[in-house]
Motif scaffolding. Structure first.
Motif, PDB file in Angstrom:
ATOM      1  N   CYS A  55      -4.835   6.943  -5.327  1.00  0.00           N
ATOM      2  CA  CYS A  55      -4.758   5.932  -4.263  1.00  0.00           C
ATOM      3  C   CYS A  55      -5.492   4.660  -4.664  1.00  0.00           C
ATOM      4  O   CYS A  55      -5.040   3.546  -4.361  1.00  0.00           O
ATOM      5  CB  CYS A  55      -5.327   6.505  -2.966  1.00  0.00           C
ATOM      6  N   GLN A  56      -6.621   4.799  -5.352  1.00  0.00           N
ATOM      7  CA  GLN A  56      -7.319   3.627  -5.873  1.00  0.00           C
ATOM      8  C   GLN A  56      -6.434   2.882  -6.868  1.00  0.00           C
ATOM      9  O   GLN A  56      -6.336   1.650  -6.843  1.00  0.00           O
ATOM     10  CB  GLN A  56      -8.623   4.044  -6.551  1.00  0.00           C
ATOM     11  N   GLU A 113      -3.508   4.431   2.397  1.00  0.00           N
ATOM     12  CA  GLU A 113      -3.138   5.011   1.105  1.00  0.00           C
ATOM     13  C   GLU A 113      -3.281   6.533   1.101  1.00  0.00           C
ATOM     14  O   GLU A 113      -2.370   7.256   0.671  1.00  0.00           O
ATOM     15  CB  GLU A 113      -4.015   4.405   0.000  1.00  0.00           C
ATOM     16  N   ALA A 134      -3.219   2.870  -6.949  1.00  0.00           N
ATOM     17  CA  ALA A 134      -2.155   2.217  -6.181  1.00  0.00           C
ATOM     18  C   ALA A 134      -2.624   0.869  -5.648  1.00  0.00           C
ATOM     19  O   ALA A 134      -1.879  -0.126  -5.688  1.00  0.00           O
ATOM     20  CB  ALA A 134      -1.718   3.123  -5.026  1.00  0.00           C
ATOM     21  N   GLU A 135      -3.870   0.801  -5.172  1.00  0.00           N
ATOM     22  CA  GLU A 135      -4.387  -0.462  -4.632  1.00  0.00           C
ATOM     23  C   GLU A 135      -4.640  -1.479  -5.740  1.00  0.00           C
ATOM     24  O   GLU A 135      -4.457  -2.685  -5.540  1.00  0.00           O
ATOM     25  CB  GLU A 135      -5.661  -0.221  -3.827  1.00  0.00           C
ATOM     26  N   TYR A 182       0.838  -1.198   0.000  1.00  0.00           N
ATOM     27  CA  TYR A 182       0.000   0.000   0.000  1.00  0.00           C
ATOM     28  C   TYR A 182       0.877   1.254   0.000  1.00  0.00           C
ATOM     29  O   TYR A 182       0.551   2.257  -0.636  1.00  0.00           O
ATOM     30  CB  TYR A 182      -0.930  -0.011   1.214  1.00  0.00           C
ATOM     31  N   VAL A 242       1.445   3.811  -3.440  1.00  0.00           N
ATOM     32  CA  VAL A 242       1.226   5.260  -3.405  1.00  0.00           C
ATOM     33  C   VAL A 242       2.476   6.001  -3.865  1.00  0.00           C
ATOM     34  O   VAL A 242       2.399   6.961  -4.639  1.00  0.00           O
ATOM     35  CB  VAL A 242       0.819   5.708  -1.987  1.00  0.00           C
ATOM     36  N   GLN A 279     -11.616   5.409  -0.819  1.00  0.00           N
ATOM     37  CA  GLN A 279     -10.620   6.470  -1.010  1.00  0.00           C
ATOM     38  C   GLN A 279     -11.286   7.842  -1.032  1.00  0.00           C
ATOM     39  O   GLN A 279     -10.725   8.813  -0.519  1.00  0.00           O
ATOM     40  CB  GLN A 279      -9.844   6.234  -2.314  1.00  0.00           C
ATOM     41  N   TYR A 295      -0.352   9.376   0.860  1.00  0.00           N
ATOM     42  CA  TYR A 295      -0.336  10.373  -0.209  1.00  0.00           C
ATOM     43  C   TYR A 295      -0.280  11.783   0.379  1.00  0.00           C
ATOM     44  O   TYR A 295       0.466  12.650  -0.113  1.00  0.00           O
ATOM     45  CB  TYR A 295      -1.572  10.226  -1.098  1.00  0.00           C
ATOM     46  N   SER A 308      -7.100  -0.141   4.333  1.00  0.00           N
ATOM     47  CA  SER A 308      -6.183   0.052   3.206  1.00  0.00           C
ATOM     48  C   SER A 308      -6.315   1.450   2.618  1.00  0.00           C
ATOM     49  O   SER A 308      -5.309   2.133   2.368  1.00  0.00           O
ATOM     50  CB  SER A 308      -6.438  -1.004   2.133  1.00  0.00           C
TER      51      SER A 308
END
Length: 500
Positions: free
Chosen positions: A278-279, A253, A281-282, A217, A221, A295, A257, A249
């Motif tokens: 961030c989404q 994230e 990144a996941e 995670y 990011v 997020q 960030y 999570s």
């Protein structure tokens, strides 16, 4: 250094304060689209056999086969499950050694299964030809960024409502004197090792996922932070319980960030842009095809407000929830049932298929009248899945209006109805959640109660009069067969920077 700064913040890291998605973040002092026609789900796997056994296939020599597979896998209206995609891609990528470069290049942004390439890398770890192809791929220009999609909700273009509550994820740290990044987590339940050092990502040597799981995670990011990062040291601490359905999570994230924004002085163009990165990144690092709601609320939450989120347009609207005589009680069942991995894909596929029968792009455009008209053309199970989605969208809109008017009785009634629909029609609840919901809903002073997020365990959320909170907790403690944990909350702000 980071741990000392964390201690200076004097943050209360005890679960009594309770809740969802709220982030407290510190930096250094210096500083999707509607799905074209659909093939049979089994057809894609058979494509690898049309031109011989997978081991004999060579997509480099037969680019038409490669293009056909890519077209099927990237079809926006596909109702293929993740397992369909994974099976076909793993076979193709590993068997067609010389074609793996083009396959990866075309599919590395595929939203259906962000972790597929990592499985291919593991499968091909000892294969010299595959390693050579990976080396060639790493030298090519990176593809266009993955477009934001809301995978779990895309089948019905969901409308949802969330609140940010005062459980916190804290990232404390600052610039490093070294040329690397060093991160330590203090989060309970995080997998070992609890500290990790990694190099800054470059075009030639991008960050890659890998153990420990919590670090993906962070690395995701860092890899998706716009403008690039500088070497840093950071310590993570969180009161958001892992695996409880409270979006730990997304909390991490968005906290990470926001920390990088403070560290570099480079902020995202908007809170929506931050949430989308961030989404992404996941999707790419933990390999979880999550939606956008967690997020969004982590980044955009505001004190004394819920957030109405349109997952189709990505617009959001604050919904006042300012009556301090009303509280939100989160009850963690502390159970998590093991799933086979097919539960949510099968439900999403049911929604896509039903939308197609109804002649609409998504169930967001359907009505119960239309669904009833075509009931004979839909299986009983798919009918119930679609009924939940259509009625849940209507309940969300009605609940937003009820909250705006301060009509908590109506809002609570809608919460109870939502839980019943999730239990009976969508079938994502479990005995423990049902028991907690029944107990809470029967307590005087409780407006309503329902399960949260994914289901199959996790938490319930209860809307209750402030004066009835203790009674509700006592009833839950005495009647629930398991051992629950409680968080009493009010809607709070989303991510912010705090200084020591």
């Amino acid at each position: 250094m980071g741990l000392d700064l964390l201690k200076q913040l004097d943050v209360n890291l005890h679960p009594a304060s309770g809740a969802i998605d709220q982030l407290a973040v510190t930096g250094s002092a210096e500083v999707p689209e509607p799905p074209p026609s659909q093939p049979d789900p089994g057809e894609i796997c058979s494509l690898t056999m049309v031109r011989g056994h997978p081991e004999e296939a060579d997509l480099h020599e037969d680019s038409s086969a490669e293009e056909e597979v890519i077209a099927l896998l990237t079809d926006e209206e596909s109702v293929l499950t993740e397992q369909d995609v994974r099976t076909a891609y793993l076979e193709l990528a590993h068997s067609a050694h010389d074609g793996i470069v083009r396959m990866k290049q075309a599919l590395r942004n595929l939203a259906w299964w962000p972790g597929i390439n990592r499985e291919v890398e593991e499968l091909c770890r000892s294969c010299e030809r595959c390693q050579h192809s990976d080396a060639v791929l790493s030298q090519r220009a990176r593809p266009a960024p993955m477009q934001p999609v809301d995978l779990p909700d895309r089948a019905w273009s969901k409308l949802g409502m969330d609140i940010a509550l005062p459980l916190v994820t804290v990232v404390a740290g600052g610039c490093s004197d070294s040329d690397q990044c060093h991160v330590t987590t203090l989060a309970a339940g995080a997998d070992a090792p609890l500290s990790l050092t990694f190099d800054l990502p470059t075009e030639e040597a991008p960050l890659r996922p890998g153990p420990p799981a919590w670090s993906n995670y962070v690395k995701g990011v860092v890899a998706n932070f716009k403008g690039g990062v500088v070497p840093f040291e950071a310590v993570l601490a969180s009161t958001v319980p892992l695996g409880a359905g409270l979006s730990s999570s997304a909390s991490l994230e968005v906290a990470m960030y926001t920390f990088l924004e403070a560290l570099t002085g480079r902020k995202a163009e908007s809170l929506r842009e931050k949430a989308l990165q961030c989404q992404k990144a996941e999707h790419e690092f933990p390999g979880m095809p999550c939606g956008i709601m967690d997020q969004f609320i982590s980044a955009m939450g505001r004190k004394d407000n819920a957030l109405l989120i349109d997952c189709r347009s990505l617009e959001s609207t604050l919904v006042p929830l300012a009556d301090h005589q009303v509280a939100v009680l989160i009850t963690n069942s502390n159970v998590r049932h093991t799933l086979t991995g097919s539960e949510y894909p099968s439900r999403r596929r049911a929604c896509f298929e039903t939308a197609k029968v109804l002649g609409v792009k998504s169930l967001r455009e359907a009505t119960m009248e239309l669904l009833k008209e075509r009931q004979g053309d839909i299986s009983e199970e798919d009918y119930r899945r679609a009924r939940h989605v259509i009625t849940e969208i209507a309940r969300t809109e009605a609940a937003a209006e009820a909250f705006k008017k301060g009509d908590y009785a109506t809002a609570g009634k809608l919460m109870n109805e939502s839980h019943a629909s999730l239990r009976d029609d969508y079938e994502v609840s479990c005995a423990e959640l049902d028991h907690l919901q029944r107990i809470a809903a029967a307590v005087e002073g409780v407006f309503g109660s329902r399960m949260t997020v994914g289901g199959f365990g996790g938490c319930t959320v209860t809307l209750v009069k402030k004066g009835a909170v203790e009674l509700c907790i006592q009833k839950l403690k005495s009647e629930y067969a398991g051992s629950a944990t409680f968080y009493v909350c009010r809607p709070a702000d989303g991510a912010t920077v705090i200084s020591a």
